[in-house]
Motif scaffolding. Structure first.
Motif, mmCIF file in Angstrom:
data_model
loop_
_atom_site.group_PDB
_atom_site.id
_atom_site.type_symbol
_atom_site.label_atom_id
_atom_site.label_comp_id
_atom_site.label_asym_id
_atom_site.label_seq_id
_atom_site.Cartn_x
_atom_site.Cartn_y
_atom_site.Cartn_z
ATOM 1 N N GLY A 156 34.163 65.407 75.983
ATOM 2 C CA GLY A 156 34.225 66.815 76.344
ATOM 3 C C GLY A 156 34.294 67.701 75.118
ATOM 4 N N PRO A 157 33.990 68.991 75.286
ATOM 5 C CA PRO A 157 33.993 69.921 74.149
ATOM 6 C C PRO A 157 35.371 70.025 73.511
ATOM 7 C CG PRO A 157 32.885 70.884 76.058
ATOM 8 C CD PRO A 157 33.571 69.643 76.538
ATOM 9 N N PRO A 158 35.488 69.895 72.194
ATOM 10 C CA PRO A 158 36.790 69.980 71.537
ATOM 11 C C PRO A 158 37.235 71.404 71.224
ATOM 12 C CG PRO A 158 35.126 69.386 69.934
ATOM 13 C CD PRO A 158 34.424 69.464 71.269
ATOM 14 N N PHE A 159 36.326 72.392 71.378
ATOM 15 C CA PHE A 159 36.672 73.792 71.116
ATOM 16 C C PHE A 159 35.669 74.669 71.864
ATOM 17 C CE2 PHE A 159 34.272 72.199 67.375
ATOM 18 C CZ PHE A 159 33.109 72.946 67.515
ATOM 19 N N PRO A 160 35.996 75.937 72.089
ATOM 20 C CA PRO A 160 35.068 76.825 72.792
ATOM 21 C C PRO A 160 33.763 77.013 72.026
ATOM 22 C CG PRO A 160 37.271 77.782 72.730
ATOM 23 C CD PRO A 160 37.302 76.591 71.814
ATOM 24 N N TYR A 161 32.684 77.082 72.768
ATOM 25 C CA TYR A 161 31.373 77.293 72.163
ATOM 26 C C TYR A 161 31.335 78.680 71.533
ATOM 27 C CZ TYR A 161 26.377 76.093 71.797
ATOM 28 O OH TYR A 161 25.129 75.742 71.335
ATOM 29 N N THR A 162 30.848 78.775 70.313
ATOM 30 C CA THR A 162 30.740 80.061 69.643
ATOM 31 C C THR A 162 29.521 80.082 68.747
ATOM 32 O OG1 THR A 162 31.853 81.652 68.171
ATOM 33 C CG2 THR A 162 32.235 79.317 67.747
ATOM 34 N N VAL A 163 28.980 81.277 68.503
ATOM 35 C CA VAL A 163 27.861 81.439 67.575
ATOM 36 C C VAL A 163 28.309 82.207 66.331
ATOM 37 C CG1 VAL A 163 26.108 81.276 69.364
ATOM 38 C CG2 VAL A 163 27.072 83.514 68.807
ATOM 39 N N SER A 164 29.625 82.300 66.122
ATOM 40 C CA SER A 164 30.192 82.981 64.956
ATOM 41 C C SER A 164 30.877 81.967 64.047
ATOM 42 C CB SER A 164 31.203 84.046 65.387
ATOM 43 O OG SER A 164 31.988 84.477 64.298
ATOM 44 N N ALA A 165 30.406 81.852 62.808
ATOM 45 C CA ALA A 165 31.015 80.916 61.870
ATOM 46 C C ALA A 165 32.459 81.295 61.569
ATOM 47 C CB ALA A 165 30.200 80.866 60.580
ATOM 48 N N ARG A 166 32.729 82.587 61.370
ATOM 49 C CA ARG A 166 34.097 83.025 61.066
ATOM 50 C C ARG A 166 35.032 82.770 62.254
ATOM 51 N NH1 ARG A 166 36.470 86.671 57.303
ATOM 52 N NH2 ARG A 166 34.651 86.103 56.046
#
Length: 251
Positions: A156-166
């Motif tokens: 399963g995903p270990p963290f929320p999906y994001t398109v922001s590197a910061r």
């Protein structure tokens, strides 16, 4: 200089060896016992460092003269980093968490498939997949690529999906998984590496995946640092605007 040391040795010279390994970013208990844990640390160190002639150390798990020299001198500058095959997973001895290595394996699959932009900058089906409907085509897609790779984890995903590197680096930092630039940490396969780019607000921050470290050189796999998913090479002590690294543990 201390004598050559190997598996089964013990005493103050082994303690000194363990202290030096810990100081160079290969932490282990300083107990004076050259056991399997110490040998594994020596093997990892040898696989990632150079001798006095700037040549790769022999990886034999023993602390001979070349390894002692390397541990007690600053890492020499490598003028021409050796070429590697980015499509091949790094050796298990180079470390990395299970989740990180799984994400790296997913990244290498995309690299081998030729994933990247089609029909213009930041455009095409590969990029839409990485952006995950969180940003329009044409947006930087490095963090989306890294998120996608980690979201392939069977646990399963270990963290929320994001398109922001910061935002991604901040999320991992809040979980205690990040290592800021300047901290004594050696990145491992599947770790995230994050740079500050142009704007202080993070719009141009960049993130990639660590392939491995060897001979003072960081090898990475990145998206959005060019039109395709591809491998890159950096001299560790000459990396500009580095924010740090993060290792996703587990499962």
């Amino acid at each position: 200089m201390a004598r050559g040391l190997a598996l089964g040795d013990s005493g103050p010279e082994v303690r000194r060896l363990q202290e030096l390994l810990t100081q160079r970013g290969y932490p282990l208990a300083v107990d004076g016992d050259f056991g399997e844990v110490t040998r594994a640390a020596v093997v990892t160190y040898q696989a990632q460092n150079l001798d006095s002639n700037g040549e790769p150390l022999v990886v034999d798990g023993q602390a001979g003269p070349d390894t002692w020299w390397s541990l007690t001198h600053l890492r020499p500058f490598l003028l021409h980093p050796p070429a590697i095959d980015f499509t091949v997973m790094p050796l298990p001895e180079l470390g990395g968490s299970a989740r990180g290595r799984h994400a790296l394996e997913a990244a290498l699959g995309e690299l081998k498939a030729g994933a990247g932009e089609e029909g213009g900058p930041g455009a095409g089906p590969w990029i839409r997949k990485y952006l995950h409907d969180l940003a329009p085509e044409g947006s930087p897609w490095c963090a989306g690529f890294v998120s996608w790779c980690f979201w392939q984890d069977p646990g399963g995903p270990p963290f929320p999906y994001t398109v922001s590197a910061r935002k991604l680096f901040g999320e991992l930092g809040q979980r205690g998984w990040a290592h800021l630039s300047g901290e004594p940490y050696t990145p491992q396969p599947g770790d995230l590496v994050v740079w500050a780019r142009v704007d202080a607000d993070g719009r141009e921050d960049h993130v990639g995946l660590v392939h491995h470290v060897a001979y003072g050189v960081l090898y990475t796999v990145e998206g959005s640092n060019g039109p395709r998913v591809q491998g890159f090479t950096y001299v560790l002590n000459r990396m500009d605007r580095l924010l740090g690294y993060a290792q996703v543990p587990g499962p």
